[in-house]
Design an enzyme around this catalytic site. Sequence first.
Site, PDB file in Angstrom:
ATOM      1  N   ASP A   1       0.657  -1.221   0.275  1.00  0.00           N
ATOM      2  CA  ASP A   1      -0.073  -0.299   0.039  1.00  0.00           C
ATOM      3  C   ASP A   1       0.737   1.094   0.056  1.00  0.00           C
ATOM      4  OD1 ASP A   1      -2.240   1.267   0.027  1.00  0.00           O
ATOM      5  OD2 ASP A   1      -3.342   0.953   1.442  1.00  0.00           O
TER       6      ASP A   1
HETATM    7  C1  NOJ Z   1      -4.060   4.771   0.082  1.00  0.00           C
HETATM    8  C2  NOJ Z   1      -4.959   3.248   0.166  1.00  0.00           C
HETATM    9  O1  NOJ Z   1      -5.229   2.238   1.056  1.00  0.00           O
HETATM   10  C3  NOJ Z   1      -5.568   1.996  -1.229  1.00  0.00           C
HETATM   11  O2  NOJ Z   1      -6.383   1.457  -0.245  1.00  0.00           O
HETATM   12  C4  NOJ Z   1      -5.184   2.444  -1.724  1.00  0.00           C
HETATM   13  O3  NOJ Z   1      -5.574   2.044  -3.071  1.00  0.00           O
HETATM   14  C5  NOJ Z   1      -3.690   2.837  -2.462  1.00  0.00           C
HETATM   15  N1  NOJ Z   1      -3.847   4.756  -1.090  1.00  0.00           N
HETATM   16  C6  NOJ Z   1      -3.833   4.157  -3.407  1.00  0.00           C
HETATM   17  O4  NOJ Z   1      -4.643   5.173  -4.108  1.00  0.00           O
END
Ligand code: NOJ
Length: 774
Positions: free
Chosen positions: A293
Amino acid sequence: MPTRLPNAATCLAGLLLAVAPAGAVLAQAAGDDAAMERFVSDLMARMTLSEKIGQLNLLTSSMDVTGPTLRAGYREAIAAGDVGAMFNAYGAKYTRSLQELALEETRLGVPLLFGYDVIHGFRTIFPIPLGEAASWDLEAIERSARVAATEAAAAGLHWTFAPMVDVARDPRWGRIAEGAGEDPWLGSQIAAARVRGFQGDDLAALDTVLACAKHYAAYGAAQAGRDYHAVDISPRTLWEVYLPPFHAALAAGVATFMTAFNELNGVPATANPYLLRDVLQDYWGFEGFVVSDYTAINELVPHGLARDEAQAAELAANAGVHMDMQGETFVKHLPELVQQGRVGQATVDDAVRRILEMKYRIGLFEDPYRYSDEAREDAATYAPAHLAAARDMARRSLVLLKNDGVLPLSDEATSIAVIGPLADSEADMVGSWSAAGEKRDRPLSVLEGIRERVGDDAAVHHARGTSDVIGDDDRAGFSAAIAAAARADVIVAVMGESAGMTGEAASRASLELPGAQPELLMALQRLGKPLVLVLMSGRPLAIDWADENVNAILEAWYPGTEGGHAVADVLFGDYNPSGKLPVTFPREVGQVPIYYNAKNTGRPYDPAGTEQKYRSRYLDVPNTPLYPFGYGLSYTHFAYSDLTLDRDEIEGDETLTVSVRVENTGDYDGTEIVQLYLRDEVGSVTRPVQELRGFRRIELAKGAGETVEFELDAADLAFYRRDMSYGAEAGEFTVLVGGSSADLRGARFRLTEDVTLRPPPPLPFARSASPGGG
Ligand code: NOJ
């Protein structure tokens, strides 16, 4: 030094011709794995270590912001060959321009992969995922994902960071909006439907994108519902509750996984060899790639697992993360870590291979621009069929929580007041994670939907009443709102949370209607007119006052671009609501976590029993929820009878047929979601009081009836037994069938013998903690 190739076409041609005859390249769409392996092996043989590591780097562009901003200058990084994939960059033209950089400026011209959070629609926005889950309509959910994929793939995107398959039992957690609710079984069906919708059966097709099961794992169990907080759960709970939807996504062929921000029992998920290697790769055999993430690798430092980012990169790479989202720890530190032998060349090669294979599978080596097609983008964006599908999905997602008969609104009403801060808020209709969907003008607000529906037949008075939903106690608009309401035959109050109060980093400690809204609602109720509450929220809210005092409540979630139409369709009875809650609504936040498949305890509470003390209960609130899982009303009524089992005993390889008669006894045609739950009466470990194991969506004309059948076998009775082997245990079971988890009729049967389906999964601590620098 090899010479730089002059342009994209020759670069690509060079790549292709060097490794495989043209026929093999063309065969990629048909899934010729041998050709792919030859192609990727040859390409990798020609890559330097730093070119390989560049493939493991995913950077955001400045087009959208979905996390902390770390760097500018992503164009330079692409041109330098330090980027394998981009996100938050979309649009045929823009993605083409970035792709050109990769193709023309880097030595080998390996195409970029473009990802984005296409969560519930790309341009045409569908209801938030929790709302879609309330439809219990797997075909409609799959269709929604396909529409999103069609629009996204025409705008240069190859990959969506969806589905989010985190089971969530805590409505304080803002991200409960992004998933399918509290149930692992329903969540698994929906996870698979979404993967099928996004990926179709051909990854190279121009209306599909790679999907990503996230956030692996147990992110939904964040302590106290606070986002990013620690997770501490037993291996049993992990396997029973949180892992099943991930496995379902994998079984449906999901191409990628994303790690979770949280730690799991002391080890952050992004450096967790148990989750990533022992389970995902070795036990489940996942062949796609794993992305971290957003800066989750860097966050191993504040987690206290790594002393610095170099060690964070080492831990993540060795645990089984293949791509670093936005943190750049791999590009910065892997070269040295490989030289020092702390991360093996084989580990890097494995990651690169997985990523290149995905690029190959979607046809990027055949034509890196194939998804960036302006004509297709124009045709796909807000295509009439997409808008129609969004309206249809939105109608199916709405849940009627209360109705004393005021709904559907009568065509006789000549004057309607539409009151509340969310009544005319187009931006809120699309909810959080609304990708590239327009937030103004195109989404129809509830007010606009009602106005369109009634035309000149009724006067529509609107006032916001209070300007803000977050809680500044603004009452300046109360008197205008009350005056508008006083002039009307019926009041529709549109209240709830703003979209920004839900989703990532949007946890709440209260589940009340925020701000001055409860007070406004009470003032409206005192007018003594029929009062309908249209609730917009990304989580269950504790609305017991409203439940007691207003005439009807419609949970609208954030219903998307066409949500205004859909809400009007239901309010006026053009569509009979059929949604059922995929998550429990508590009476009070203090009941959280409250979910339907809880354990019985040794001292279960029976309100009708003689013993009231020394029971598992609260002194100040009933144990029961305000609205249970699976609950939702219709304008008609469904009567259940004749629950029948075709036998009262089955052997391990036999099937039990359960049938139940359902009659539409009301005045409208309608759709019922018939639900089947099981209770395993006695087990080697305690079992939940009930677990969903089946449902059917049936349409019944008024006066009509249907006998609905379900088939059950040992697989439906299986669970992780005392020794964590997966199977069913001989003994008594109760089948429960009905229209909600709290409105069931039951019948008993016996399973005569134990059935073992799988040996125990790997358990934490059973294997080496880390493969080390190998
Ligand atoms: C953080 C989030 O937790 C995740 O779900 C998302 O895909 C990413 N950012 C990218 O935006």
